[in-house]
Design an enzyme around this catalytic site. Sequence first.
Site, short mmCIF file in Angstrom:
data_model
loop_
_atom_site.label_atom_id
_atom_site.label_comp_id
_atom_site.label_asym_id
_atom_site.label_seq_id
_atom_site.Cartn_x
_atom_site.Cartn_y
_atom_site.Cartn_z
N GLU A 34 0.88 -1.37 -0.16
CA GLU A 34 0.13 -0.11 -0.18
C GLU A 34 0.89 1.22 0.01
OE1 GLU A 34 -2.96 0.13 -0.72
OE2 GLU A 34 -3.49 -2.22 -0.55
N CYS A 65 -19.05 -1.90 -17.67
CA CYS A 65 -19.17 -1.61 -16.25
C CYS A 65 -20.23 -2.50 -15.32
CB CYS A 65 -19.04 -0.28 -15.90
SG CYS A 65 -19.08 0.31 -14.22
S1 SF4 Z 1 -19.13 6.46 -15.28
FE1 SF4 Z 1 -20.28 4.79 -14.17
S2 SF4 Z 1 -20.82 3.55 -15.62
FE2 SF4 Z 1 -19.15 4.66 -16.47
S3 SF4 Z 1 -17.25 3.20 -15.92
FE3 SF4 Z 1 -17.54 4.88 -14.53
S4 SF4 Z 1 -18.77 3.96 -12.72
FE4 SF4 Z 1 -18.93 2.60 -14.53
#
Ligand code: SF4
Length: 315
Positions: free
Chosen positions: A27, A183
Site C-alpha cells: 500500500e 461496467c
Molecule cells: S462512469 Fe459509471 S458506468 Fe461508466 S465506468 Fe464509471 S462507474 Fe461505470
Amino acid sequence: MAWFDDHARPLPWRTQTVSPWESLLAEIILQQTRIETGIPYWERIRTAYPNPAVLAADTEENLLLLWQGCGYYARARNLYKLAQELEGKPLPKTYDALLKLPGIGPYTAAAVASISHNQPVACVDGNIRRVISRFRAKHMTDSQLQKEASVLLNTTRPGDWNQALMDLGSQICTPRNPKCNQCPIEDNCMATKSEDATEWPMRRSTKQKQIQAAALVIGGEQGMRLEAREGRTLGGLWGVPYAEGKAAIQQLLNGREVKEIGQLRHDFSHKKLHVTVYSANPSVSDELREPESVPLSTLDRKILELFKVHQSEES
Ligand code: SF4
C-alpha cells in the site's frame, strides 16, 4: 463483488498469502508509484525486511538504497520510523491504531485494516474517488467522499470491496474514456445519464513551477563528491552538489573551474526542473565516494548518466 471475483487483477500481494506487514508495504509503495514499477520494489523490500523488527535493526540508509528510484522518499523515511516505533511488536490491527503510526494516513490505515483484518472501513484513493464521484454524478469534498464510501461499503467483504472499487477505477472507470458498457454498475451509475461521464470528479489543479537548476559533477572514475540531501523530497539520499535559483547557482559554480557538459529535464509532482550539468576536477579537499555505495535519487542518477555519456564522447 461478482465482477471482482472474475476480474480482480492478479497482483502478487493478492495471489500469495501475505502478512499484514507485506500488505502495508504494498500500500505504501503503490500510493505514489505505478503498479508495474512498484512490484519489483515490493518484492525487494519484503525479502530484505520480512517483518518490522528486521527493518528496525537495519539502517535507514540501507532501506533508502533499496528504495532508490521509487521516488517520494518521505515514504521510506516514515516506514523506517514506523518500524522503530513498533519496537519489535507486530503491526496493530485496527484502523485507529494504524492511523497513529508515522506515514500512515486514512487511506493506508483503511486498506490494511480492511484487507488484512476484514475491518469494515472504506478506503478512498484516486480510483475510488473517481468511481464514486461518477456513480453519484456529484462533485464531493474529501470528507463527503469518505462518508459516501462508508455508506456504500460491503461490510461482509470490506477488503475485497475496497479492492474491487480500486480495480474498477483502474480498469473500467478510467480517467479518460471510461468503458461504461463493460461496467458492472452501469445500470445505477448517475454519470451515464449525462453526456460526459468524465465531468466527474473535479480536476485537482497541480500547477508545477518551472525551476532553473545546476548540478556540479566533481570527480570521475576515482569517485565523486557527493553530499547528503536535505528536505522532505530527497532527504536521506545522496547527490552531487546542486542548486536551484540564480543566486544559489552562482554560489555553487563560483571558485571552481567548471565546464558545462549538458542539460536535462526532471519533473517532480510540484516542480519541473531544467538542470544544467557542469563538471569540475576535484580539489584536495574534496572527499570522493563511490556513487553505488549510497542511495541516490533518480535525478542524480540521470545527472551521473549524462556525465558518463559525456566522458565517453570525450575519450
Ligand atoms: S462512469 Fe459509471 S458506468 Fe461508466 S465506468 Fe464509471 S462507474 Fe461505470
